[in-house]
Enzyme design. Structure first.
Site, mmCIF file in Angstrom:
data_model
loop_
_atom_site.group_PDB
_atom_site.id
_atom_site.type_symbol
_atom_site.label_atom_id
_atom_site.label_comp_id
_atom_site.label_asym_id
_atom_site.label_seq_id
_atom_site.Cartn_x
_atom_site.Cartn_y
_atom_site.Cartn_z
ATOM 1 N N LEU A 105 -11.666 -16.335 -37.894
ATOM 2 C CA LEU A 105 -10.221 -16.356 -38.117
ATOM 3 C C LEU A 105 -9.548 -15.076 -37.634
ATOM 4 O O LEU A 105 -8.323 -15.023 -37.530
ATOM 5 C CB LEU A 105 -9.920 -16.545 -39.613
ATOM 6 C CG LEU A 105 -10.685 -17.650 -40.350
ATOM 7 C CD1 LEU A 105 -10.218 -17.730 -41.806
ATOM 8 C CD2 LEU A 105 -10.518 -18.987 -39.671
ATOM 9 N N SER A 150 -5.047 -22.749 -32.047
ATOM 10 C CA SER A 150 -3.652 -22.740 -32.492
ATOM 11 C C SER A 150 -2.806 -23.766 -31.751
ATOM 12 O O SER A 150 -3.010 -24.005 -30.548
ATOM 13 C CB SER A 150 -3.062 -21.339 -32.276
ATOM 14 O OG SER A 150 -1.653 -21.340 -32.436
ATOM 15 N N GLU A 152 0.017 -23.188 -30.798
ATOM 16 C CA GLU A 152 0.756 -22.452 -29.776
ATOM 17 C C GLU A 152 0.168 -22.686 -28.383
ATOM 18 O O GLU A 152 0.835 -22.451 -27.378
ATOM 19 C CB GLU A 152 0.759 -20.957 -30.089
ATOM 20 C CG GLU A 152 1.646 -20.562 -31.256
ATOM 21 C CD GLU A 152 3.137 -20.601 -30.912
ATOM 22 O OE1 GLU A 152 3.479 -20.376 -29.741
ATOM 23 O OE2 GLU A 152 3.946 -20.847 -31.818
ATOM 24 N N TYR A 174 -0.494 -14.386 -26.677
ATOM 25 C CA TYR A 174 -1.297 -14.877 -27.798
ATOM 26 C C TYR A 174 -1.836 -16.273 -27.509
ATOM 27 O O TYR A 174 -3.038 -16.547 -27.685
ATOM 28 C CB TYR A 174 -0.457 -14.901 -29.076
ATOM 29 C CG TYR A 174 -1.078 -15.682 -30.208
ATOM 30 C CD1 TYR A 174 -2.117 -15.142 -30.967
ATOM 31 C CD2 TYR A 174 -0.632 -16.970 -30.527
ATOM 32 C CE1 TYR A 174 -2.695 -15.856 -32.006
ATOM 33 C CE2 TYR A 174 -1.213 -17.690 -31.561
ATOM 34 C CZ TYR A 174 -2.237 -17.141 -32.295
ATOM 35 O OH TYR A 174 -2.817 -17.850 -33.316
#
Length: 355
Positions: A105, A150, A152, A174
Site C-alpha cells: 500500500l 488506482s 486514477e 502518480y
C-alpha cells in the site's frame, strides 16, 4: 488460529499437540488510512501483522497506536524500518519475516503533489512495486502479493463505467507510476507464476483520510466553520466526479483477493459517481450550512491535466469475491463530518483524540 495435530504415544493413547498456524502478513504503508484499517482487520482474523515504516525524527503512527492496546488479547503487530527506495532493506525484511501475504500500500499517493515531485513519485510509487516483487521472487516466492492499483490509471476515461478491461489513460505522474506498478505485477505473475493480484480501487475515504485530500479537507473545514474557527475553504476543480466508497469496506476486498486460489485483478468501487460540488453540498448540509457562503476557488489546487469522471463497475469482485460495498455516499459523508466534529470537540476540551 491453531491446528490440532495428534501424536500417538507408546502407550497407544492419543495426545493433542497444538501447533500455531498464525499467518504472517507484511503491510507497506501501514501508517496510512488503508494500512491502519487493514492491520485492524488482519489482527481480528488472528494474523501476525508486520508493518514497514520510514525512519523519521517524529512519529507518524497516530492511526495505529490504538492497535498496541490489543496486545493483551493476543494480537501481535510489529513495526520495521524500511524504505521503498532501498531494495536491500526490503529483501532483508522479507527474508527475516517470511510473510504468507504481502500488502503493498505504500506510495507517494497525492495526485496533485505528484506534479511537483514527479521523479520521486515515479521512483517510490512505480519502482517501489518492482523492488518488492523482485525481493519476493528471490526470498519468498510462495507468498501472496497485493498491489494497490488506482482508478486514477483510467484518467481520460475510454469507457463508462470502467472495468478490469478498460484501457488506461493516466493523467498525472502518480497515475503513470501506478500503471507501471499494475503492469509489472501482471508481468511477474505471468513470468514467474507468482500469486500476485491488483486491486484497482476507486476513491475510498474515512475519518482517517489525510487532511490534504479533498474529502477530508472539506469535512474538517465543515467542523471548523461550524465552530467559528474558520471562515473560508479554498478548493480547485469542483466539477470533477468520483466514485467514493468507505475505506474499511475496501480493505476487506484486499483480504478477499489474497484468499483466492488463483491471483487476478479486480475493480473495487460502488458503481456510483458524485462531483466535488455534491460532496460539498452534502457535507455542509450535515450542519445546516450552505457551502456557497464559504467556498472559494484557488488555482493552486487545479491540476495541469484533470480527470473529469471516474465510476467503476465492481461486478467481477461481486461475482468472484462475494464483495459489495456496505457504506454508500451519503452515509460516508455523514461518518466523516461527524468524526471531524467530534475530533474538534475533543481537541477544544483538551481530551485525547482517537478515531
Amino acid at each position: 488460529m491453531r491446528r490440532i495435530q495428534f501424536l500417538k504415544l507408546t502407550t497407544g493413547s492419543v495426545f493433542p499437540i497444538f501447533l500455531s498456524l498464525m499467518k504472517k502478513a507484511l503491510i507497506t504503508g501501514i501508517t496510512g488510512q488503508d494500512g491502519s484499517y487493514l492491520a485492524e482487520l488482519l489482527l481480528k482474523k488472528g494474523y501476525e501483522v508486520h508493518g514497514v515504516i520510514r525512519r523519521a525524527s517524529s512519529f507518524n503512527t497516530d492511526r495505529i497506536e490504538h492497535l498496541y492496546e490489543d496486545r493483551h488479547n493476543g494480537a501481535k503487530m510489529l513495526l520495521h524500518y524500511g524504505d521503498l527506495n532501498d531494495p536491500v532493506s526490503i529483501q532483508k525484511l522479507l527474508q527475516e519475516i517470511q510473510p504468507q501475504e504481502i500488502y503493498h500500500l505504500g506510495a507517494q499517493s497525492h495526485v496533485r503533489v505528484s506534479f511537483d515531485i514527479p521523479e520521486y513519485t515515479g521512483d517510490v510509487t512505480g519502482l517501489g512495486t518492482l523492488r518488492i516483487l523482485e525481493a519476493m521472487r528471490l526470498v519468498c516466492p510462495k507468498a501472496r502479493f497485493y498491489q494497490a492499483s488506482s482508478s486514477e490509471m483510467y484518467g481520460k476515461v475510454m469507457e463508462v463505467p470502467q472495468t478490469e478491461t478498460t484501457p488506461f489513460y493516466p493523467r498525472s505522474p502518480y497515475a503513470c507510476a501506478k500503471v507501471y506498478g499494475y503492469w509489472i505485477t501482471v508481468n511477474y505473475r505471468e513470468s514467474y507464476g507468482l500469486h500476485v493480484s491488483n486491486g484497482i480501487l476507486f476513491n475510498h475515504e474515512s475519518p482517517r483520510r489525510g487532511e490534504t485530500f479533498v474529502t477530508r479537507k472539506i469535512t474538517r473545514a465543515v467542523a471548523r466553520i461550524k465552530a467559528g474557527l474558520q471562515k473560508k475553504l479554498y478548493l480547485g476543480n469542483l466539477d470533477a466526479k468520483r466514485d467514493w466508497g468507505f475505506a474499511p469496506d475496501y480493505v476487506e476486498a484486499m483480504w478477499l483477493m489474497m484468499q483466492q486460489e488463483k491471483p487476478d485483478d479486480y475493480v473495487i468501487a460502488t458503481g456510483e459517481t458524485y462531483s466535488v460540488r455534491q460532496f460539498l453540498e452534502e457535507s455542509f448540509g450535515c450542519v445546516g450550512l450552505k457551502w456557497q457562503d464559504y467556498v472559494e476557488h484557488d488555482v493552486r489546487y487545479d491540476r495541469p491535466a484533470e480527470v473529469d469522471l471516474l465510476i467503476g463497475n465492481p461486478a467481477k469482485a461481486k461475482k468472484q469475491l462475494g464483495w459489495a460495498p456496505k457504506v454508500m455516499f451519503k452515509e460516508l459523508v455523514k461518518i466523516m463530518v461527524d468524526a471531524d466534529i467530534e475530533s474538534l470537540r475533543r481537541q477544544m476540551t483538551g481530551q485525547d483524540i482517537r478515531m
